[in-house]
Design an enzyme around this catalytic site. Structure first.
Site, mmCIF file in Angstrom:
data_model
loop_
_atom_site.group_PDB
_atom_site.id
_atom_site.type_symbol
_atom_site.label_atom_id
_atom_site.label_comp_id
_atom_site.label_asym_id
_atom_site.label_seq_id
_atom_site.Cartn_x
_atom_site.Cartn_y
_atom_site.Cartn_z
ATOM 1 N N ARG A 1 -30.170 2.279 -3.410
ATOM 2 C CA ARG A 1 -28.919 1.557 -3.653
ATOM 3 C C ARG A 1 -28.942 0.194 -2.978
ATOM 4 N N TYR B 1 -13.398 8.111 -13.029
ATOM 5 C CA TYR B 1 -13.203 6.979 -12.109
ATOM 6 C C TYR B 1 -13.814 5.708 -12.704
ATOM 7 N N ASN C 1 -17.775 11.582 0.929
ATOM 8 C CA ASN C 1 -18.622 11.725 -0.257
ATOM 9 C C ASN C 1 -19.808 10.774 -0.190
ATOM 10 N N TYR D 1 -18.556 -4.440 -7.175
ATOM 11 C CA TYR D 1 -19.177 -4.187 -5.874
ATOM 12 C C TYR D 1 -20.336 -3.234 -6.032
ATOM 13 N N PHE E 1 -6.883 -4.324 -4.852
ATOM 14 C CA PHE E 1 -7.792 -3.266 -4.401
ATOM 15 C C PHE E 1 -7.250 -1.871 -4.721
ATOM 16 N N LEU F 1 -22.733 8.060 1.428
ATOM 17 C CA LEU F 1 -23.830 8.231 2.376
ATOM 18 C C LEU F 1 -23.510 7.766 3.804
ATOM 19 N N LYS G 1 -12.242 1.879 -14.246
ATOM 20 C CA LYS G 1 -12.676 0.506 -13.930
ATOM 21 C C LYS G 1 -13.012 -0.253 -15.216
ATOM 22 N N SER H 1 -16.559 -2.171 -10.023
ATOM 23 C CA SER H 1 -17.628 -1.449 -9.333
ATOM 24 C C SER H 1 -18.913 -1.503 -10.146
ATOM 25 N N LYS I 1 -10.603 6.378 -5.744
ATOM 26 C CA LYS I 1 -12.019 6.014 -5.920
ATOM 27 C C LYS I 1 -13.022 7.154 -5.781
ATOM 28 N N ASP J 1 0.864 -1.187 0.000
ATOM 29 C CA ASP J 1 0.000 0.000 0.000
ATOM 30 C C ASP J 1 0.897 1.232 0.000
HETATM 31 P P1 NAD Z 1 -9.657 2.679 -0.070
HETATM 32 O O1 NAD Z 1 -9.236 3.998 -0.614
HETATM 33 O O2 NAD Z 1 -10.016 2.600 1.362
HETATM 34 O O3 NAD Z 1 -8.520 1.603 -0.368
HETATM 35 C C1 NAD Z 1 -7.676 1.670 -1.490
HETATM 36 C C2 NAD Z 1 -6.242 1.480 -1.010
HETATM 37 O O4 NAD Z 1 -5.359 1.545 -2.131
HETATM 38 C C3 NAD Z 1 -5.804 2.600 -0.044
HETATM 39 O O5 NAD Z 1 -5.218 1.994 1.089
HETATM 40 C C4 NAD Z 1 -4.795 3.399 -0.825
HETATM 41 O O6 NAD Z 1 -3.814 3.985 -0.011
HETATM 42 C C5 NAD Z 1 -4.226 2.342 -1.773
HETATM 43 N N1 NAD Z 1 -3.659 2.850 -3.018
HETATM 44 C C6 NAD Z 1 -4.220 3.719 -3.899
HETATM 45 N N2 NAD Z 1 -3.386 3.920 -4.939
HETATM 46 C C7 NAD Z 1 -2.272 3.162 -4.718
HETATM 47 C C8 NAD Z 1 -1.061 2.953 -5.425
HETATM 48 N N3 NAD Z 1 -0.790 3.584 -6.573
HETATM 49 N N4 NAD Z 1 -0.146 2.115 -4.909
HETATM 50 C C9 NAD Z 1 -0.382 1.482 -3.732
HETATM 51 N N5 NAD Z 1 -1.499 1.638 -3.016
HETATM 52 C C10 NAD Z 1 -2.448 2.477 -3.500
HETATM 53 O O7 NAD Z 1 -10.846 2.150 -0.975
HETATM 54 P P2 NAD Z 1 -11.821 0.917 -0.745
HETATM 55 O O8 NAD Z 1 -13.168 1.457 -0.459
HETATM 56 O O9 NAD Z 1 -11.222 -0.078 0.172
HETATM 57 O O10 NAD Z 1 -11.863 0.352 -2.229
HETATM 58 C C11 NAD Z 1 -10.985 -0.664 -2.665
HETATM 59 C C12 NAD Z 1 -11.189 -0.878 -4.150
HETATM 60 O O11 NAD Z 1 -12.555 -1.172 -4.408
HETATM 61 C C13 NAD Z 1 -10.856 0.349 -5.003
HETATM 62 O O12 NAD Z 1 -10.239 -0.094 -6.193
HETATM 63 C C14 NAD Z 1 -12.205 0.956 -5.292
HETATM 64 O O13 NAD Z 1 -12.225 1.667 -6.503
HETATM 65 C C15 NAD Z 1 -13.088 -0.284 -5.379
HETATM 66 N N6 NAD Z 1 -14.489 -0.015 -5.057
HETATM 67 C C16 NAD Z 1 -14.821 0.577 -3.871
HETATM 68 C C17 NAD Z 1 -16.148 0.862 -3.579
HETATM 69 C C18 NAD Z 1 -16.546 1.524 -2.287
HETATM 70 O O14 NAD Z 1 -17.683 1.995 -2.189
HETATM 71 N N7 NAD Z 1 -15.715 1.585 -1.275
HETATM 72 C C19 NAD Z 1 -17.147 0.511 -4.500
HETATM 73 C C20 NAD Z 1 -16.780 -0.101 -5.688
HETATM 74 C C21 NAD Z 1 -15.442 -0.364 -5.956
HETATM 75 C C1 UD1 Z 2 -20.881 6.491 -5.331
HETATM 76 C C2 UD1 Z 2 -20.143 6.811 -6.605
HETATM 77 C C3 UD1 Z 2 -19.913 5.515 -7.375
HETATM 78 C C4 UD1 Z 2 -19.180 4.498 -6.499
HETATM 79 C C5 UD1 Z 2 -20.013 4.275 -5.221
HETATM 80 C C6 UD1 Z 2 -19.370 3.343 -4.261
HETATM 81 C C7 UD1 Z 2 -20.857 9.096 -7.163
HETATM 82 C C8 UD1 Z 2 -21.621 9.933 -8.132
HETATM 83 N N1 UD1 Z 2 -20.915 7.747 -7.383
HETATM 84 O O1 UD1 Z 2 -22.091 5.920 -5.702
HETATM 85 O O2 UD1 Z 2 -19.150 5.752 -8.536
HETATM 86 O O3 UD1 Z 2 -19.033 3.260 -7.178
HETATM 87 O O4 UD1 Z 2 -20.179 5.542 -4.566
HETATM 88 O O5 UD1 Z 2 -18.200 3.918 -3.760
HETATM 89 O O6 UD1 Z 2 -20.195 9.592 -6.272
HETATM 90 N N2 UD1 Z 2 -26.434 10.599 -0.759
HETATM 91 C C9 UD1 Z 2 -27.051 11.651 -0.113
HETATM 92 N N3 UD1 Z 2 -26.272 12.476 0.650
HETATM 93 C C10 UD1 Z 2 -24.928 12.297 0.810
HETATM 94 C C11 UD1 Z 2 -24.310 11.206 0.135
HETATM 95 C C12 UD1 Z 2 -25.093 10.389 -0.647
HETATM 96 O O7 UD1 Z 2 -28.259 11.841 -0.222
HETATM 97 O O8 UD1 Z 2 -24.285 13.093 1.502
HETATM 98 C C13 UD1 Z 2 -27.275 9.680 -1.566
HETATM 99 C C14 UD1 Z 2 -26.878 9.590 -3.028
HETATM 100 O O9 UD1 Z 2 -27.570 10.557 -3.789
HETATM 101 C C15 UD1 Z 2 -27.301 8.159 -3.379
HETATM 102 C C16 UD1 Z 2 -27.088 7.385 -2.060
HETATM 103 O O10 UD1 Z 2 -27.083 8.379 -1.033
HETATM 104 O O11 UD1 Z 2 -28.649 8.094 -3.693
HETATM 105 C C17 UD1 Z 2 -25.768 6.640 -2.015
HETATM 106 O O12 UD1 Z 2 -24.706 7.545 -2.333
HETATM 107 P P1 UD1 Z 2 -23.161 7.117 -2.238
HETATM 108 O O13 UD1 Z 2 -22.899 6.483 -0.935
HETATM 109 O O14 UD1 Z 2 -22.358 8.314 -2.598
HETATM 110 O O15 UD1 Z 2 -23.011 5.981 -3.338
HETATM 111 P P2 UD1 Z 2 -23.400 6.000 -4.894
HETATM 112 O O16 UD1 Z 2 -24.064 7.248 -5.292
HETATM 113 O O17 UD1 Z 2 -24.126 4.752 -5.176
#
Ligand code: NAD
Ligand code: UD1
Length: 357
Positions: A230, A148, A197, A176, A80, A199, A152, A124, A84, A31
């Site tokens: 969602r 973003y 960012n 996911y 991972f 919810l 993916k 995602s 994001k 990481d």
């Molecule tokens: P996160 O940011 O908590 O974890 C990502 C990790 O990758 C972090 O620890 C970060 O420091 C590390 N990282 C980033 N760039 C790097 C690099 N160049 N070299 C080494 N380490 C690096 O995010 P997360 O929520 O755990 O998500 C993990 C993966 O799942 C991501 O690829 C994200 O896009 C994907 N994903 C997340 C969500 C979500 O809602 N959390 C939803 C869909 C997909």
């Molecule tokens: C967001 C990302 C998406 C990513 C996903 C999981 C955006 C536009 N999309 O999606 O690419 O894959 O997270 O990480 O950012 N909401 C509120 N108030 C808030 C935050 C969210 O009302 O302060 C609402 C949103 O409008 C949505 C729901 O809650 O309806 C979920 O939002 P969020 O958690 O940001 O996830 P996604 O929008 O699904």
């Protein structure tokens, strides 16, 4: 033989490390801590009583990556690591393409060089873009709406081309839905930098008093109460999905995409109510304009993962909220403080084990 976890210190990565260790796997983590804190891995160590190697390595540094493969017998990789934040990706697209795409290309080249050809990749539900039918299954058309999401999709395409060129590769692409919640112990969880960012971390920070009220983005969607719907999935269920995908990938060696979701959709206001029940706190909220780029509804058809991986999400929305709240209330400032925290799920601090790193 070890499983290499890129981005293992992050939210989903740390929960997956814990499940892998508990299942008896040996792991190596890399990481760059750009969006995480090494404390998460310390806590994984304490919770499991197991030690593992962690490298402070950036995927953009190919030489260091090679060193990791030279020093360890890696059998498969769970990837991972990536940036994001959707809004940030719109402002800084080159950073996102560089970090996510070049980082992945470096990883794949090094894997190929060391003949490590089993990969589980974090994709995602965002790759489905605007969809009008629900639930969403893996064969739905794809089309991302922001840089973003495009990283993916591009990585998914790269992986498909790689597999076509050499079928010794085994690749699982995991799409996911919306991961929330935290490990039962309250010791590891989601710790976003700055104002969240998403919810659930926003709600938990309102509940703990760090933010004053939730802005609900729009209430004119064609949903039960007008707010966005969602498919929220408990992060521990999600982590377990990686173990099942890893098993399948290592044994069959195909390329497959899987939705990891519950199949249930909840509106923003339904999540707020569930959280209020779980935390016994009121969440003040205000309806504001819809967020640009948001879809009205998004939930998964998770049947393929059930049939082919034998995986189903087991935890419901109440448990997700209870666990998210436990994590936030025990760690109001995330991993920055509370270093001496003892989980209520551990009998005493003697249950902790800190291995030799
Ligand atoms: P996160 O940011 O908590 O974890 C990502 C990790 O990758 C972090 O620890 C970060 O420091 C590390 N990282 C980033 N760039 C790097 C690099 N160049 N070299 C080494 N380490 C690096 O995010 P997360 O929520 O755990 O998500 C993990 C993966 O799942 C991501 O690829 C994200 O896009 C994907 N994903 C997340 C969500 C979500 O809602 N959390 C939803 C869909 C997909
Ligand atoms: C967001 C990302 C998406 C990513 C996903 C999981 C955006 C536009 N999309 O999606 O690419 O894959 O997270 O990480 O950012 N909401 C509120 N108030 C808030 C935050 C969210 O009302 O302060 C609402 C949103 O409008 C949505 C729901 O809650 O309806 C979920 O939002 P969020 O958690 O940001 O996830 P996604 O929008 O699904």
């Amino acid at each position: 033989m070890a499983i290499l976890i890129t981005g293992g210190a992050g939210y989903i990565g740390s929960h997956t490390c814990l499940e892998l260790l508990n299942a008896g796997h040996e792991i190596v983590v890399i990481d760059n801590f750009s969006n995480s804190n090494p404390e998460s891995l310390e806590r994984v160590c304490k919770l499991t009583g197991k030690d593992f190697k962690t490298y402070f390595v950036d995927l953009l540094d190919k030489e260091m990556l090679e060193k990791v493969f030279l020093e360890n017998e890696i059998e498969a990789v769970i990837h991972f690591a990536g940036l994001k934040a959707v809004g940030e990706s719109v402002e800084l697209p080159l950073l996102y393409y560089q970090n996510n795409i070049t980082g992945t290309l470096n990883l794949l080249e090094v894997m190929k060089h060391f003949n490590v050809k089993k990969l589980v990749f974090s994709s995602s539900a965002t790759v489905y873009g605007l969809t009008e039918r629900f639930p969403i299954s893996e064969d739905f058309p794809v089309g991302a709406l922001n840089p973003y999401g495009r990283t993916k999709l591009m990585i998914e395409e790269i992986l498909k081309d790689l597999y076509i060129s050499d079928q010794e590769w085994g690749i699982s692409i995991l799409r996911y839905f919306n991961p929330i919640g935290a490990h039962k112990s309250g010791m590891i969880g989601e710790d976003p930098f700055g104002v969240p960012n998403n919810l659930m971390p926003y709600i938990t920070q309102v509940a703990v008093g760090k933010l004053t009220q939730l802005n609900v983005f729009g209430n004119h969607y064609p949903t039960v109460d007008g707010t966005g719907v969602r498919d929220y999935i408990h992060v521990v269920d999600l982590a377990k999905g990686h173990l099942m995908a890893l098993k399948k990938t290592c044994s069959t060696g195909k390329l497959e995409s899987y939705n990891l979701g519950t199949g249930n959709g909840y509106s923003v206001l339904e999540v707020v109510s569930a959280f209020e029940r779980a935390s016994k706190r009121k969440i003040p909220f205000k309806i504001v304009e819809a967020r640009k780029g948001d879809v009205a509804i998004c939930f998964a058809d998770p049947l393929k993962a059930k049939k082919e991986l034998g995986w189903v999400a087991e935890k419901g929305i109440d448990e997700m909220c209870e666990d998210a709240w436990r994590w936030q209330s025990l760690n109001p400032n995330g991993y920055d403080v509370n270093k001496d925290l003892v989980s209520p799920y551990l009998k005493s601090s003697e249950d902790f084990f800190v291995g030799n790193k």
